[in-house]
Design a protein around this motif. Structure first.
Motif, short mmCIF file in Angstrom:
data_model
loop_
_atom_site.label_atom_id
_atom_site.label_comp_id
_atom_site.label_asym_id
_atom_site.label_seq_id
_atom_site.Cartn_x
_atom_site.Cartn_y
_atom_site.Cartn_z
N LEU A 39 5.38 9.54 1.09
CA LEU A 39 5.88 8.60 0.19
C LEU A 39 4.13 7.64 0.18
O LEU A 39 4.61 6.93 -0.45
N GLU A 42 2.85 6.42 -3.54
CA GLU A 42 4.35 5.54 -4.37
C GLU A 42 4.16 4.24 -3.63
O GLU A 42 4.35 3.43 -3.97
N PHE A 43 4.14 3.90 -2.00
CA PHE A 43 4.39 3.04 -0.95
C PHE A 43 2.81 2.66 -1.54
O PHE A 43 2.92 0.75 -1.73
N LEU A 136 7.85 -5.63 0.00
CA LEU A 136 8.03 -4.70 1.24
C LEU A 136 9.28 -4.58 1.34
O LEU A 136 9.49 -3.17 1.79
N TRP A 139 11.28 -1.48 1.43
CA TRP A 139 10.45 -0.53 1.84
C TRP A 139 10.97 -0.57 3.86
O TRP A 139 10.95 1.18 4.35
N GLN A 142 13.38 3.16 3.85
CA GLN A 142 13.29 4.06 3.66
C GLN A 142 11.81 4.32 4.68
O GLN A 142 12.07 5.08 5.83
N ILE A 143 11.73 3.47 5.06
CA ILE A 143 10.33 3.43 6.87
C ILE A 143 11.09 2.96 7.63
O ILE A 143 10.90 1.54 7.78
#
Length: 163
Positions: A39, A42-43, A136, A139, A142-143
């Protein structure tokens, strides 16, 4: 403070671009919390990269316009940043931490209730990556380890400021 940074107007950071290869510091953060850098591109597109000079007060810049600096997470890409907290006994600011590449600070109020305030002053020239909490937060799903890591580092930083 060097003579070149004194010629700049305080409050201005030179914007590098968000059209950049993924900075090593962002890759390092992803490796630390996700063990997977799929990622990364994109991140990293949500982060803004800025240059700083010796003596710059990094938390007083209007990097995201009117966005409150307490809602921004900063990641040192290169250079050094000194965090200064207020010591009530000495009645002055004292150094609490010296940050180097791949270390993070900011948005402490989000991660810890009743956090102590501090200033971030550039101890050298360098680059810093910045992201708003609003950019942030998505995310975190996703993380999954990202929020835990940021809370842990915030707690450690706040401990250093308190003691």
């Amino acid at each position: 403070m060097n003579s070149f940074s004194s010629l700049r107007v305080q409050g201005e950071l030179k914007y590098i671009s968000n059209q950049h290869p993924t900075p090593r510091a962002i890759l390092g953060l992803l490796r630390l919390v996700a063990l997977n850098t799929n990622l990364a591109f994109e991140f990293s597109s949500f982060w803004k990269i800025r240059e700083f000079q010796l003596g710059d007060d990094l938390t007083s810049y209007g990097i995201f316009g009117d966005e409150d600096s307490r809602n921004i997470v900063y990641l040192v890409c290169s250079g050094k940043v000194r965090l200064l907290g207020f010591d009530a006994t000495l009645r002055r600011e004292v150094s609490t931490q010296l940050l180097v590449a791949e270390q993070i600070f900011g948005a402490d109020d989000f991660f810890i209730h009743q956090s102590l305030q501090y200033r971030a002053i550039a101890s050298s020239t360098g680059l810093i990556a910045c992201i708003t909490l609003n950019d942030l937060k998505p995310w975190f799903s996703q993380i999954p380890n990202l929020k835990d890591y940021l809370q842990k580092t915030t707690y450690e930083r706040q401990t250093l400021i308190f003691f």
